[in-house]
Design a protein around this motif. Structure first.
Motif, mmCIF file in Angstrom:
data_model
loop_
_atom_site.group_PDB
_atom_site.id
_atom_site.type_symbol
_atom_site.label_atom_id
_atom_site.label_comp_id
_atom_site.label_asym_id
_atom_site.label_seq_id
_atom_site.Cartn_x
_atom_site.Cartn_y
_atom_site.Cartn_z
ATOM 1 N N TYR A 71 -2.473 -50.569 -43.421
ATOM 2 C CA TYR A 71 -2.196 -51.263 -42.128
ATOM 3 C C TYR A 71 -0.909 -52.251 -42.569
ATOM 4 O O TYR A 71 0.102 -52.476 -41.932
ATOM 5 C CB TYR A 71 -3.204 -52.113 -41.415
ATOM 6 C CG TYR A 71 -2.713 -52.879 -40.379
ATOM 7 C CD1 TYR A 71 -2.626 -52.037 -39.063
ATOM 8 C CD2 TYR A 71 -2.374 -54.046 -40.592
ATOM 9 C CE1 TYR A 71 -2.182 -53.243 -37.958
ATOM 10 C CE2 TYR A 71 -2.178 -54.987 -39.251
ATOM 11 C CZ TYR A 71 -2.008 -54.385 -38.171
ATOM 12 O OH TYR A 71 -1.406 -55.276 -37.132
ATOM 13 N N VAL B 57 2.805 -52.638 -41.336
ATOM 14 C CA VAL B 57 3.634 -53.590 -40.516
ATOM 15 C C VAL B 57 4.810 -54.057 -41.222
ATOM 16 O O VAL B 57 6.009 -54.254 -40.895
ATOM 17 C CB VAL B 57 2.455 -54.575 -40.534
ATOM 18 C CG1 VAL B 57 3.054 -56.047 -39.936
ATOM 19 C CG2 VAL B 57 1.557 -54.519 -39.276
ATOM 20 N N LEU C 162 -1.323 -62.157 -33.894
ATOM 21 C CA LEU C 162 -1.766 -60.840 -33.437
ATOM 22 C C LEU C 162 -1.547 -59.738 -34.413
ATOM 23 O O LEU C 162 -2.563 -58.696 -34.420
ATOM 24 C CB LEU C 162 -0.708 -60.656 -32.312
ATOM 25 C CG LEU C 162 -0.843 -61.344 -30.877
ATOM 26 C CD1 LEU C 162 -0.036 -61.019 -30.064
ATOM 27 C CD2 LEU C 162 -2.337 -61.241 -30.207
ATOM 28 N N TRP C 163 -0.650 -59.833 -35.287
ATOM 29 C CA TRP C 163 -0.475 -58.899 -36.439
ATOM 30 C C TRP C 163 -1.970 -58.970 -37.390
ATOM 31 O O TRP C 163 -2.316 -57.870 -37.705
ATOM 32 C CB TRP C 163 0.791 -59.160 -37.227
ATOM 33 C CG TRP C 163 1.986 -58.800 -36.560
ATOM 34 C CD1 TRP C 163 2.960 -59.797 -36.134
ATOM 35 C CD2 TRP C 163 2.551 -57.796 -36.248
ATOM 36 N NE1 TRP C 163 4.134 -59.354 -35.489
ATOM 37 C CE2 TRP C 163 3.816 -57.724 -35.571
ATOM 38 C CE3 TRP C 163 2.245 -56.269 -36.591
ATOM 39 C CZ2 TRP C 163 4.694 -56.921 -35.111
ATOM 40 C CZ3 TRP C 163 2.903 -55.369 -35.821
ATOM 41 C CH2 TRP C 163 4.204 -55.586 -35.156
ATOM 42 N N GLY D 197 -4.680 -57.442 -35.724
ATOM 43 C CA GLY D 197 -4.470 -55.893 -35.635
ATOM 44 C C GLY D 197 -5.316 -55.572 -36.742
ATOM 45 O O GLY D 197 -5.866 -54.409 -36.989
ATOM 46 N N MET D 198 -5.025 -56.048 -38.067
ATOM 47 C CA MET D 198 -5.558 -55.851 -39.419
ATOM 48 C C MET D 198 -7.297 -55.746 -39.195
ATOM 49 O O MET D 198 -7.651 -54.999 -39.757
ATOM 50 C CB MET D 198 -4.988 -56.575 -40.536
ATOM 51 C CG MET D 198 -5.531 -56.632 -41.769
ATOM 52 S SD MET D 198 -5.076 -57.491 -43.226
ATOM 53 C CE MET D 198 -3.459 -56.583 -43.689
ATOM 54 N N LEU E 212 -9.056 -55.389 -36.747
ATOM 55 C CA LEU E 212 -9.370 -54.187 -36.031
ATOM 56 C C LEU E 212 -9.345 -53.010 -36.715
ATOM 57 O O LEU E 212 -10.034 -52.125 -36.797
ATOM 58 C CB LEU E 212 -8.473 -53.998 -34.813
ATOM 59 C CG LEU E 212 -8.712 -55.350 -33.640
ATOM 60 C CD1 LEU E 212 -8.066 -54.924 -32.293
ATOM 61 C CD2 LEU E 212 -9.994 -55.459 -33.335
ATOM 62 N N ALA E 213 -8.097 -52.783 -37.668
ATOM 63 C CA ALA E 213 -8.055 -51.661 -38.255
ATOM 64 C C ALA E 213 -9.119 -51.533 -39.738
ATOM 65 O O ALA E 213 -9.527 -50.582 -39.643
ATOM 66 C CB ALA E 213 -6.614 -51.842 -39.092
#
Length: 440
Positions: free
Chosen positions: A192, A196, A415-416, A419-420, A422-423
């Motif tokens: 991830y 990004v 937010l980035w 996202g990690m 969640l990944a």
């Protein structure tokens, strides 16, 4: 019934008092971990029994303390010897004026350098090596900051980084049992992060194009190649081999982690610094880092020993079980993973979460057949968000090195980085690192 209510009140009082004291900076974590449980424990039990609880707790955490001591020393010695220098030079050569290559290279380099689990060291090394190229090409430094934060978010989970040792200590399980199954989820996080970085790089390539700056790149490489008195460039191959063997033995579980790191540290010192004086200097230079982490682990033994030994933990877990909606109980592992992100970002320090909250969640999870090791793994998946917490000092160092605004960094990265998280949670569920739902 009265005894249970008293234990419940003492347990929550102890945890809340501990959290308030360290979050308001009225006490250092070490002091609070040692004194707060003693004060509450003496109300619930006799001094003799409290002493036994404390010794039992410290004894259980001794292997973790040894592992951390020599884990930190080993990677600090390897950094001193210059193990990561070739990687820095390789990344500089690879970039060649391309923002896309620069950001992807930053992701790879920072993740490798972050193998020691220390954010401050990673930020200093990466900034020193790459910041001149970022400035020459005009690439946004915020992108560099976000990529570096994600690197530490992943690699902070290594056993010697701190959080994993705390989680294992709080759960009284072996560190290897927590960390090794997490590796697939960490690899998902790495994928991830590189994705990004590539997105950032493509944005900057469209904005700036691919520039040629051979003179600047050559100058940067020349600076990077200047050896310090601690560097051992001629021993690069043996150091790399030793580190590779260590990681292989760690993953395969050839020996307990404390033994592996103790032996590897001894070999690293003899290989790179055969003179007694040099060995003493290397150990002394990193002693403060070791003490800062390991002292917390042993103090945590007092906290968890009293919390468990007095029966407070059982009373708190039962109360949580009674108020938790029935439908949520079987999903407590992924719920803990999600909770750990905002909890360690905005509400609690790592010490407060792992030593105060996690034991309660884990004891509740045991009613659904979810093991302490699984709960420890779940609790670590929110660590990337924790790096953005105002409680994390190394993030202030990062924004200072890159001369960017702290608040802007929070807004741009949050937010980035989420996202990690969640990944990594998705990867953990996919590979069976944590259960999605209880089998009971």
């Amino acid at each position: 019934m009265v005894e249970i209510v008293v234990l419940l009140a003492l347990g929550y009082g102890m945890v809340i008092t501990f959290m308030v004291l360290i979050m308001t900076k009225r006490m250092a974590a070490l002091v609070a971990l040692a004194l707060v449980p003693i004060a509450f424990g003496l109300i619930a039990a006799s001094p003799d029994s409290i002493g036994k609880m404390m010794i039992d707790g410290v004894t259980k955490l001794a292997p973790t303390g040894v592992m951390l001591t020599f884990g930190i020393l080993y990677f600090s010695i390897m950094t001193d010897a210059g193990l990561f220098d070739p990687l820095v030079k390789c990344i500089v050569r690879f970039v060649k004026g391309d923002p896309l290559k620069l950001l992807v290279g930053t992701a790879v380099m920072s993740t490798a350098v972050a193998l020691d689990g220390d954010g401050a060291t990673t930020y200093v090394i990466c900034a020193a090596a790459l910041l001149p190229i970022y400035k020459r090409l005009g690439v946004k430094l915020q992108y560099m900051a976000t990529v570096l934060l994600m690197s530490i978010g992943i690699m902070n989970i290594v056993p010697w980084g701190g959080p994993t040792a705390r989680a294992a200590a709080a759960m009284h399980v072996d560190v290897a049992e927590v960390f090794i199954p997490l590796i697939p989820a960490m690899l998902v996080g790495l994928a991830y992060q590189i994705a990004v970085a590539a997105i950032f790089g493509l944005r900057e390539r469209r904005r700036l194009g691919v520039l040629s700056c051979p003179t600047e790149v050559s100058n940067i490489m020349a600076v990077a190649q200047v050896p310090s008195e601690t560097r051992r460039p001629t021993l690069m191959a043996p150091n790399l081999l030793l580190t590779g063997v260590l990681l292989y033995c760690l993953i395969k579980g050839v020996l307990p982690l404390p033994v592996l790191f103790l032996v590897a540290t001894a070999l690293a010192l003899m290989l790179n610094y055969p003179k007694l004086k040099d060995q003493q200097e290397r150990i002394a230079s990193h002693a403060s880092n070791v003490l800062a982490v390991v002292s917390l682990i042993f103090a945590a033994g007092i906290f968890t020993g009293i919390l468990s030994g007095t029966g407070m933990l059982d009373a708190m877990s039962n109360s949580l079980l009674n108020v938790m909606p029935a439908w949520m109980g079987p999903y407590i592992a992924p719920a803990t993973a999600l909770l750990s992100a905002p909890a360690t970002y905005a509400l609690l320090s790592n010490d407060a979460f792992y030593f105060g909250v996690l034991p309660i969640l884990a004891n509740t999870a045991s009613a659904y057949g979810i093991t302490p090791a699984e709960m420890a793994r779940a609790s670590l998946l929110g660590q990337p968000i924790h790096l953005l917490s105002p409680l994390v000092a190394s993030t202030y160092l990062l924004v200072a090195l890159l001369d960017i605004n702290y608040g802007d960094n929070q807004k741009a990265s949050l937010l980035w980085v989420f996202g990690m998280v969640l990944a990594m949670i998705g990867g953990a569920l996919l590979f069976g690192v944590i259960p999605f739902v209880s089998n009971l």
